[in-house]
Structures are given as C-alpha cells and as structure tokens.
Write an enzyme that holds these catalytic residues in place. Sequence first.
Site, PDB file in Angstrom:
ATOM      1  N   SER A  72       0.798  -1.224   0.000  1.00  0.00           N
ATOM      2  CA  SER A  72       0.000   0.000   0.000  1.00  0.00           C
ATOM      3  C   SER A  72       0.830   1.273   0.000  1.00  0.00           C
ATOM      4  O   SER A  72       0.344   2.310  -0.422  1.00  0.00           O
ATOM      5  CB  SER A  72      -0.960  -0.001   1.185  1.00  0.00           C
ATOM      6  OG  SER A  72      -0.277  -0.244   2.391  1.00  0.00           O
ATOM      7  N   HIS A  93      -5.477  -3.317  -2.722  1.00  0.00           N
ATOM      8  CA  HIS A  93      -5.154  -2.353  -3.778  1.00  0.00           C
ATOM      9  C   HIS A  93      -5.114  -2.965  -5.169  1.00  0.00           C
ATOM     10  O   HIS A  93      -4.842  -2.277  -6.144  1.00  0.00           O
ATOM     11  CB  HIS A  93      -3.818  -1.670  -3.472  1.00  0.00           C
ATOM     12  CG  HIS A  93      -3.841  -0.919  -2.176  1.00  0.00           C
ATOM     13  ND1 HIS A  93      -4.315   0.368  -2.056  1.00  0.00           N
ATOM     14  CD2 HIS A  93      -3.494  -1.295  -0.924  1.00  0.00           C
ATOM     15  CE1 HIS A  93      -4.246   0.750  -0.809  1.00  0.00           C
ATOM     16  NE2 HIS A  93      -3.749  -0.238  -0.083  1.00  0.00           N
ATOM     17  N   LYS A 128     -11.901   0.864  -1.655  1.00  0.00           N
ATOM     18  CA  LYS A 128     -10.865   1.472  -2.499  1.00  0.00           C
ATOM     19  C   LYS A 128     -11.364   1.500  -3.947  1.00  0.00           C
ATOM     20  O   LYS A 128     -12.270   2.265  -4.245  1.00  0.00           O
ATOM     21  CB  LYS A 128      -9.554   0.740  -2.280  1.00  0.00           C
ATOM     22  CG  LYS A 128      -9.039   1.106  -0.870  1.00  0.00           C
ATOM     23  CD  LYS A 128      -7.925   0.295  -0.332  1.00  0.00           C
ATOM     24  CE  LYS A 128      -7.577   0.845   1.058  1.00  0.00           C
ATOM     25  NZ  LYS A 128      -6.981  -0.147   1.928  1.00  0.00           N
TER      26      LYS A 128
HETATM   27  C1  LIG Z   1      -6.952  -0.322   3.372  1.00  0.00           C
HETATM   28  C2  LIG Z   1      -6.359  -1.632   3.670  1.00  0.00           C
HETATM   29  C3  LIG Z   1      -6.923  -2.500   4.588  1.00  0.00           C
HETATM   30  C4  LIG Z   1      -8.075  -2.088   5.465  1.00  0.00           C
HETATM   31  O1  LIG Z   1      -9.268  -2.018   4.762  1.00  0.00           O
HETATM   32  P1  LIG Z   1     -10.443  -1.119   5.342  1.00  0.00           P
HETATM   33  O2  LIG Z   1     -11.647  -1.612   4.636  1.00  0.00           O
HETATM   34  O3  LIG Z   1     -10.103   0.288   5.028  1.00  0.00           O
HETATM   35  O4  LIG Z   1     -10.502  -1.370   6.817  1.00  0.00           O
HETATM   36  C5  LIG Z   1      -6.382  -3.755   4.729  1.00  0.00           C
HETATM   37  N1  LIG Z   1      -5.297  -4.127   4.034  1.00  0.00           N
HETATM   38  C6  LIG Z   1      -4.694  -3.305   3.167  1.00  0.00           C
HETATM   39  C7  LIG Z   1      -3.480  -3.769   2.416  1.00  0.00           C
HETATM   40  C8  LIG Z   1      -5.189  -2.024   2.959  1.00  0.00           C
HETATM   41  O5  LIG Z   1      -4.589  -1.192   2.135  1.00  0.00           O
END
Ligand SMILES: *Cc1c(COP(=O)(O)O)cnc(C)c1O
Length: 394
Positions: A178, A206, A237
Amino acid sequence: MPFSFLAEELKLLEDQGLLRRRRVLESATGTRAVEDSREYLSFCSNDYLGLASHPELIAAMQQAAVQYGVGAGASHLVSGHGAAHHQLEAALAAFTGQPAALLFSTGYMANLGIVTALVGRDDEIFADKLNHASLNDAALLSRARLTRYPHLDLAALEKRLAGSKARRKLMVTDAVFSMDGDIAPVPELLILCERYDALLLLDDAHGFGVLGADGRGVLEYFGIASERIIYMATLGKAAGVFGAFVAGSAELADYLVQRARPYIYTTAMPPSLAAALVASLRLIEGETWRRERLRELAEVLKQGLTLRRWRLMPSTTPIQPVIIGANEEVLAVSEALRGLGIWVPAIRPPTVPKGEARLRISLSAAHSPEDVARLAQALNELEKLPNRRGRGGR
Ligand SMILES: *Cc1c(COP(=O)(O)O)cnc(C)c1O
C-alpha cells in the site's frame, strides 16, 4: 494531573514532525476536494477507478435506503443479513471465480477475523515486513508466532518456513503493497507454500478492481488459482464504497461464520452499501477503459518527472510514491503543493520505514492526463528550490 502524559507525548510527536492532523473536506467528488472553500486537485484517494461518486452507485444506494432503511439493525447472525448482502456475496464469488464469498464490514476486521479464526498458539505466521498494519495486528491477536521476513525476500522466507515446527503455517502478504505500489510475487510465494505446506492469505486491497484485464485482482493478473489461497480484498478502495470480503471454499466461508469474531460481534454493513457494491461490480467488470486510463496516467507521470534528488518508485499500479527522505522535507513539499492547489499526502514513519518519508501519489481513472502533467511539473519545480525545512504541519 492524571493525563499529563498525553500533552508530553503529543509535544514529542510534534517535535519529530510526526504529529498527524485531519483535514475537514466540504466536498469531494472524483479528483477534486474542497477545504476551506478552496478546491484542490487531489491525489490522495484510493478511489482508483473513480467510482465513489458514480451516479449509478449513488442511485443504487438511494433506492436501497428507501427499501431497507439506512442501518442493518443487527449483526449478520442475528437479523442483519439482508437480501442485498446475500446478493453481493453471490456476485463477489462469481466475480472472483471462487465457490463462496463472505462479506466483512471493513478490511481491518476481515484480516483480524480470518487470521484469528485460522491460527492460534501452536501455529506460525510468515509475514512480509511491509504488510498492512491490519495483518500485523491480526497476527498479534491470534497469539500465533509471528515471523516477519524482509520485503519480498523469498530466500529469507524459505529459510524460515523450512525451520518451522509449527502445527499450521500461514503465509500472509499484501498483494499490492500500500505504500510502495509494488506487486508481491504470488506464483513464487505459492510454490513455497506448497513446498512447506503453508496456507497463503492474499490481501488484495489495492489490486481488486485494478489488476487483471477484467479487474478481478492479483489472481487474474498472474493467472493462478489454488486451494491453498485465501483471497481477501476491500471494497472501500477501487470498488468505491466500503467493506471487505474473503473468497474461497464454501467450508472456509462456513467456518469463518462460526469463528471469525469481528464477523460475529459487529453490526452488518448498511444494506444500501451492499446494493451500491453490486452496481460497482458491474462497472468494474464492464468498463475496462478505467484500467487502461490508469496505465496511461502512470506513464504520463513517469515521462513527466525529471527528478534528481527525489525518486519515483518503480510501480506499475496506481500507487506512485515519490521518496523524499526526511519527515520535515516531505511535509514542506506537501505544503508547497497545497499552495499550488494540489493535494498529495505526506507519508511518514511509522507507516513507512525511517528515512523513507514520501509523497504517496494515488492515481484515479477520473484524473485527466493534464491533471497528472500538472503534478509532475509542480514536483519538478519544487525539487529545484533550496532544501526546505518546514515544521509541524499535517
Ligand atoms: C486499506 C487496507 C486495509 C483495510 O481495509 P479497510 O476496509 O479500510 O478497513 C487492509 N489491508 C490493506 C493492504 C489495505 O490497504
């Protein structure tokens, strides 16, 4: 003063350039965000496909709110599991080509739920050093032994797998990292997991919607499938809404319903979000131009930057980090960009390693090539200014 330590800790963070502050947005649609009546060209959002303000998603959400109300009212196992959730789970299973999918309220909770349900005291977790915080927290909560290996270092990983005497082995990794935007070598990881009889949990937060010709994520990107893989992705996302899911065998889904505490002991997501997500899946699958646009924009950025001191990391995903180095300098650059009406977040330790503070540029299919060229030009010019050392800030 029982809480005087709070003020001391906050002061310490401020002195180190590590104090975080939130910004209040008056509105945010696509790539434009308004704060204090000022509009910024934003490169902050994980809304990679530009779906978060898509009219079809908004309409689906409005309709569902009228039909189901705005809250689920209970957890999934009590009375919170509605037709919209059920339909979304079926659509997610079909889209990812897995027998079953289970919806979680957030990705953070999905990771806590999956990991704590699958491993415990007698087990060992193997984790990339740059994994998302939620995977690390999940490992700690599980009480399994946590073994972290240097980023993408397969030789180090193999050594640790070979030396393990654990009852169960679980390998966990971000599919797309990320803060770096690079992609985990999943086929090689899978080979190691087969050799040492480990399960492989992929966090495709992602990659889902972004990787692969149809946006099915990292498994489509590499063209692989395995019964060893537990596929998890988030829906806040690229999918543009909120929530997360795990996809795999029907037994896995059934087992998690029994054992994943963050699934059991929390209120189901509002049904209107599930309805919006069904609409989102249709667009992810149907509108391939959004993924093509992302690749085009990454190229515009790479061609447009002429950096010497700073460094654009080699990434083919919408996450395009520029390493600046010192906390103070990255804050100063982020502030200077703000002065030019461009918003790019400064990412500092502990989110990234010390000395690797960076701008995290997030591209979106809603950006135009001109938007990205404007950012590249601004960065080229700021880099030439004398090394600025701002203080405090966001
Ligand atoms: C954003 C993210 C999460 C958490 O997801 P949310 O739905 O925002 O709680 C978990 N793992 C990764 C790699 C992320 O980028």
